[in-house]
Design a protein around this motif. Structure first.
Motif, PDB file in Angstrom:
ATOM      1  N   GLN A 185       0.835  -1.200   0.000  1.00  0.00           N
ATOM      2  CA  GLN A 185       0.000   0.000   0.000  1.00  0.00           C
ATOM      3  C   GLN A 185       0.870   1.250   0.000  1.00  0.00           C
ATOM      4  OE1 GLN A 185      -2.581   0.357   3.399  1.00  0.00           O
ATOM      5  NE2 GLN A 185      -4.012   1.661   2.305  1.00  0.00           N
ATOM      6  N   LEU A 186       1.917   1.250   0.797  1.00  0.00           N
ATOM      7  CA  LEU A 186       2.824   2.394   0.847  1.00  0.00           C
ATOM      8  C   LEU A 186       3.498   2.615  -0.504  1.00  0.00           C
ATOM      9  CD1 LEU A 186       4.215   4.581   2.517  1.00  0.00           C
ATOM     10  CD2 LEU A 186       5.928   2.887   3.162  1.00  0.00           C
ATOM     11  N   MET A 187       3.937   1.530  -1.134  1.00  0.00           N
ATOM     12  CA  MET A 187       4.570   1.657  -2.451  1.00  0.00           C
ATOM     13  C   MET A 187       3.593   2.195  -3.484  1.00  0.00           C
ATOM     14  SD  MET A 187       6.912  -1.801  -2.477  1.00  0.00           S
ATOM     15  CE  MET A 187       7.259  -1.689  -4.206  1.00  0.00           C
ATOM     16  N   ALA A 188       2.345   1.761  -3.426  1.00  0.00           N
ATOM     17  CA  ALA A 188       1.331   2.245  -4.359  1.00  0.00           C
ATOM     18  C   ALA A 188       1.091   3.736  -4.158  1.00  0.00           C
ATOM     19  CB  ALA A 188       0.033   1.463  -4.179  1.00  0.00           C
ATOM     20  N   ILE A 189       1.021   4.172  -2.922  1.00  0.00           N
ATOM     21  CA  ILE A 189       0.816   5.594  -2.634  1.00  0.00           C
ATOM     22  C   ILE A 189       2.002   6.420  -3.114  1.00  0.00           C
ATOM     23  CG2 ILE A 189       0.628   7.285  -0.757  1.00  0.00           C
ATOM     24  CD1 ILE A 189      -1.050   5.133   0.741  1.00  0.00           C
ATOM     25  N   GLU A 190       3.218   5.922  -2.858  1.00  0.00           N
ATOM     26  CA  GLU A 190       4.413   6.648  -3.310  1.00  0.00           C
ATOM     27  C   GLU A 190       4.437   6.759  -4.831  1.00  0.00           C
ATOM     28  OE1 GLU A 190       7.626   4.460  -1.543  1.00  0.00           O
ATOM     29  OE2 GLU A 190       7.451   5.519   0.369  1.00  0.00           O
ATOM     30  N   GLU A 191       4.045   5.688  -5.517  1.00  0.00           N
ATOM     31  CA  GLU A 191       4.007   5.724  -6.976  1.00  0.00           C
ATOM     32  C   GLU A 191       2.961   6.726  -7.465  1.00  0.00           C
ATOM     33  OE1 GLU A 191       3.286   2.770 -10.806  1.00  0.00           O
ATOM     34  OE2 GLU A 191       3.411   1.929  -8.783  1.00  0.00           O
ATOM     35  N   LEU A 192       1.822   6.753  -6.820  1.00  0.00           N
ATOM     36  CA  LEU A 192       0.765   7.698  -7.195  1.00  0.00           C
ATOM     37  C   LEU A 192       1.232   9.138  -7.001  1.00  0.00           C
ATOM     38  CD1 LEU A 192      -2.165   8.170  -8.071  1.00  0.00           C
ATOM     39  CD2 LEU A 192      -2.812   7.999  -5.670  1.00  0.00           C
ATOM     40  N   VAL A 193       1.874   9.424  -5.885  1.00  0.00           N
ATOM     41  CA  VAL A 193       2.374  10.784  -5.626  1.00  0.00           C
ATOM     42  C   VAL A 193       3.421  11.176  -6.664  1.00  0.00           C
ATOM     43  CG1 VAL A 193       3.716  12.176  -3.991  1.00  0.00           C
ATOM     44  CG2 VAL A 193       1.825  10.762  -3.164  1.00  0.00           C
ATOM     45  N   GLN A 194       4.334  10.249  -6.997  1.00  0.00           N
ATOM     46  CA  GLN A 194       5.364  10.553  -7.996  1.00  0.00           C
ATOM     47  C   GLN A 194       4.732  10.789  -9.365  1.00  0.00           C
ATOM     48  OE1 GLN A 194       8.595  11.143  -7.339  1.00  0.00           O
ATOM     49  NE2 GLN A 194       8.659  11.827  -9.447  1.00  0.00           N
ATOM     50  N   THR A 195       3.721  10.012  -9.705  1.00  0.00           N
ATOM     51  CA  THR A 195       3.025  10.200 -10.981  1.00  0.00           C
ATOM     52  C   THR A 195       2.369  11.577 -11.046  1.00  0.00           C
ATOM     53  OG1 THR A 195       2.616   7.827 -11.139  1.00  0.00           O
ATOM     54  CG2 THR A 195       1.211   9.244 -12.474  1.00  0.00           C
ATOM     55  N   GLU A 196       1.758  11.993  -9.961  1.00  0.00           N
ATOM     56  CA  GLU A 196       1.125  13.319  -9.912  1.00  0.00           C
ATOM     57  C   GLU A 196       2.167  14.432 -10.026  1.00  0.00           C
ATOM     58  OE1 GLU A 196      -2.198  14.102  -9.920  1.00  0.00           O
ATOM     59  OE2 GLU A 196      -2.411  11.954 -10.299  1.00  0.00           O
ATOM     60  N   ARG A 197       3.314  14.233  -9.403  1.00  0.00           N
ATOM     61  CA  ARG A 197       4.391  15.242  -9.517  1.00  0.00           C
ATOM     62  C   ARG A 197       4.845  15.365 -10.967  1.00  0.00           C
ATOM     63  NH1 ARG A 197       7.506  13.255  -4.230  1.00  0.00           N
ATOM     64  NH2 ARG A 197       6.495  14.624  -2.736  1.00  0.00           N
ATOM     65  N   ASN A 198       5.020  14.229 -11.613  1.00  0.00           N
ATOM     66  CA  ASN A 198       5.433  14.250 -13.023  1.00  0.00           C
ATOM     67  C   ASN A 198       4.375  14.930 -13.891  1.00  0.00           C
ATOM     68  OD1 ASN A 198       7.833  12.934 -12.477  1.00  0.00           O
ATOM     69  ND2 ASN A 198       7.019  10.910 -12.964  1.00  0.00           N
ATOM     70  N   TYR A 199       3.119  14.636 -13.617  1.00  0.00           N
ATOM     71  CA  TYR A 199       2.030  15.254 -14.367  1.00  0.00           C
ATOM     72  C   TYR A 199       2.073  16.778 -14.217  1.00  0.00           C
ATOM     73  CZ  TYR A 199      -2.678  16.839 -15.490  1.00  0.00           C
ATOM     74  OH  TYR A 199      -3.739  17.532 -15.999  1.00  0.00           O
ATOM     75  N   LEU A 200       2.227  17.246 -12.984  1.00  0.00           N
ATOM     76  CA  LEU A 200       2.278  18.692 -12.760  1.00  0.00           C
ATOM     77  C   LEU A 200       3.486  19.330 -13.438  1.00  0.00           C
ATOM     78  CD1 LEU A 200       1.163  18.902  -9.025  1.00  0.00           C
ATOM     79  CD2 LEU A 200      -0.135  19.593 -11.063  1.00  0.00           C
TER      80      LEU A 200
END
Length: 84
Positions: free
Chosen positions: A50-65
């Protein structure tokens, strides 16, 4: 004499039954402890996933921004060139 021997044999039989019961209780406790340990390990693995999934989601959002900002700057720059 015979009665005394029979009593002693019965006592030995009772001791063997008691020892067998104690071993079964110890085995049951070991199984419970092992099961509890396995459950704790499974919860830990689930939490890690779950932690890895959240970290991946946050990194994806950073890249998107970051890409969105790059697009905005590029479009703004091109519009300024066209106005001149």
């Amino acid at each position: 004499l015979m009665a005394q021997e029979e009593i002693e044999e019965e006592k030995e039989g009772t001791k063997e039954v008691d020892e067998a019961a104690e071993e079964e209780e110890e085995d049951e406790e070991e199984r419970k402890a092992r099961a509890a340990g396995e459950e704790a390990a499974a919860r830990e693995r689930a939490a890690q996933k779950q932690l890895m999934a959240i970290e991946e989601l946050v990194q994806t959002e950073r890249n998107y921004l970051k890409h969105l900002q790059l697009c905005t700057v590029t479009i703004h720059s091109n519009l300024q060139k066209l106005e001149v």
